[in-house]
Every structure is written in structure tokens, then in C-alpha cells.
Design an enzyme around this catalytic site. Structure first.
Site, PDB file in Angstrom:
ATOM      1  N   CYS A 232      -3.167   1.661  -2.486  1.00  0.00           N
ATOM      2  CA  CYS A 232      -3.977   2.126  -3.618  1.00  0.00           C
ATOM      3  C   CYS A 232      -3.474   3.411  -4.252  1.00  0.00           C
ATOM      4  O   CYS A 232      -4.011   3.846  -5.263  1.00  0.00           O
ATOM      5  CB  CYS A 232      -5.420   2.334  -3.160  1.00  0.00           C
ATOM      6  SG  CYS A 232      -5.593   3.681  -1.958  1.00  0.00           S
ATOM      7  N   GLN A 233      -2.450   4.024  -3.679  1.00  0.00           N
ATOM      8  CA  GLN A 233      -2.077   5.360  -4.124  1.00  0.00           C
ATOM      9  C   GLN A 233      -1.812   5.454  -5.622  1.00  0.00           C
ATOM     10  O   GLN A 233      -2.104   6.471  -6.233  1.00  0.00           O
ATOM     11  CB  GLN A 233      -0.846   5.857  -3.354  1.00  0.00           C
ATOM     12  CG  GLN A 233      -1.142   6.180  -1.912  1.00  0.00           C
ATOM     13  CD  GLN A 233      -0.979   4.983  -0.987  1.00  0.00           C
ATOM     14  OE1 GLN A 233      -1.083   3.830  -1.390  1.00  0.00           O
ATOM     15  NE2 GLN A 233      -0.742   5.254   0.279  1.00  0.00           N
TER      16      GLN A 233
END
Length: 176
Positions: free
Chosen positions: A73-74
Site C-alpha cells: 500500500c505504500q
């Protein structure tokens, strides 16, 4: 089921409670020597069927009914400023294309994915483009796609943890 971006096995715990068997899992964190999440996964579930390699190097997967994953998800997360979150073109955002490649090759009957809610607005300059691309590409692979935003706090958990869940299923006859 196939578990991609397995972390320490959260999906596997839930799926095993539904009497589903994980036959393949992969957890690999680039740019780190110590692969702690993979080590925890193996300690908990054993090494059988588990790999700790770059997902781009995975070629052949077993046929399964379900592919799951909490993909990185970064590049969508609030951990980055909206202007620096790169979405689908970010270092980890590009892993979406690996999920799609594996879906295309294995053609599971069902897909269950999870990510942060900011995915819906990514990238900030073209709000929602990345999510629309994900939905469209799954559709072009022959899947009907549904999604929901779920906040853990609304289910009695002591934290505001908002996630997007994507559920996809073959639009034609289901095969076994």
C-alpha cells in the site's frame, strides 16, 4: 487458495477458519536482508508451499479457486504525502501488474484483495484513476468486480482502520 503478499498470514488465518486450504503463499520484502514477515509466516504455517522471492520471478502457480492478497500500500497510503504517493507507477504500486499477470495465468474463480482506502483517490492529480484501472483490467480478464470500504472501528475494534476490499469472480461459468 493462493496467498500473495502474505505478510504474517492474516488472510490464511481467516481462510483456514472457513475450511479453505492455502497451497501457495509468497512474502518478500525488497531492499531488506532480514525477511521477518516471511520468517513469521513459515514459523506459524510451515515452509510447504511458501516462497520468499520477488513476485515477478514466480512463473508457475497451482490451479486454485481463490487468489488473495493484501498488496503493498505504500504508494497509495497516507504514510506518504498525497503529492509523493506514486500509485500504480510507484516502486511498489507497480506490483498490481504482477497480480494481474498471475490472475491472467491461473484464472482463479475468485479473487479477494485488500488495500488502504486512499487507493480510491490515487493518484492525487487524477483522483481515482488507479482504482479505475484495477477494476477495468480485472473486468477485461473476465471478472465481475465488487468492492467495499470497511472501517474496523464500525465492527467493535478499538482503532479506525479503513480498508478497501475487492472481490472479483468469473463472469462466465465457474470451473473447478
Amino acid at each position: 487458495d493462493l496467498e500473495l503478499f502474505a505478510g504474517v498470514g492474516g488472510f490464511r488465518i481467516g481462510l483456514s477458519r472457513a475450511n479453505l486450504k492455502t497451497v501457495f503463499s509468497n512474502q518478500w520484502e525488497p531492499s531488506t536482508k532480514a525477511q521477518h514477515a516471511s520468517q513469521v509466516y513459515e514459523a506459524r504455517f510451515g515452509a510447504d508451499g511458501h516462497t520468499n522471492v520477488d513476485i515477478a520471478t514466480v512463473e508457475r502457480l497451482p490451479e486454485v479457486d481463490l487468489l488473495v492478497g493484501g498488496f503493498p500500500c505504500q504508494d497509495y497510503s497516507v504514510a506518504k504525502s498525497a503529492g509523493s504517493a506514486k500509485g500504480l507507477v510507484g516502486k511498489k504500486g507497480v506490483l498490481w501488474w504482477e497480480i494481474l499477470r498471475l490472475v491472467s495465468e491461473t484464472k482463479p474463480n475468485f479473487i479477494f484483495l485488500e488495500n488502504v482506502d486512499r487507493l480510491l483517490k490515487s493518484p492525487s492529480q487524477q483522483r481515482g484513476r488507479d482504482f479505475a484501472i484495477m477494476l477495468r483490467t480485472l473486468g477485461s480478464e473476465g471478472y465481475m468486480v465488487e468492492w467495499r470500504v470497511v472501517n474496523a472501528a464500525e465492527y467493535g475494534f478499538p482503532q479506525r482502520r479503513i480498508r478497501v476490499f475487492i472481490i472479483a469472480y468469473k463472469s462466465g461459468p465457474v470451473t473447478s
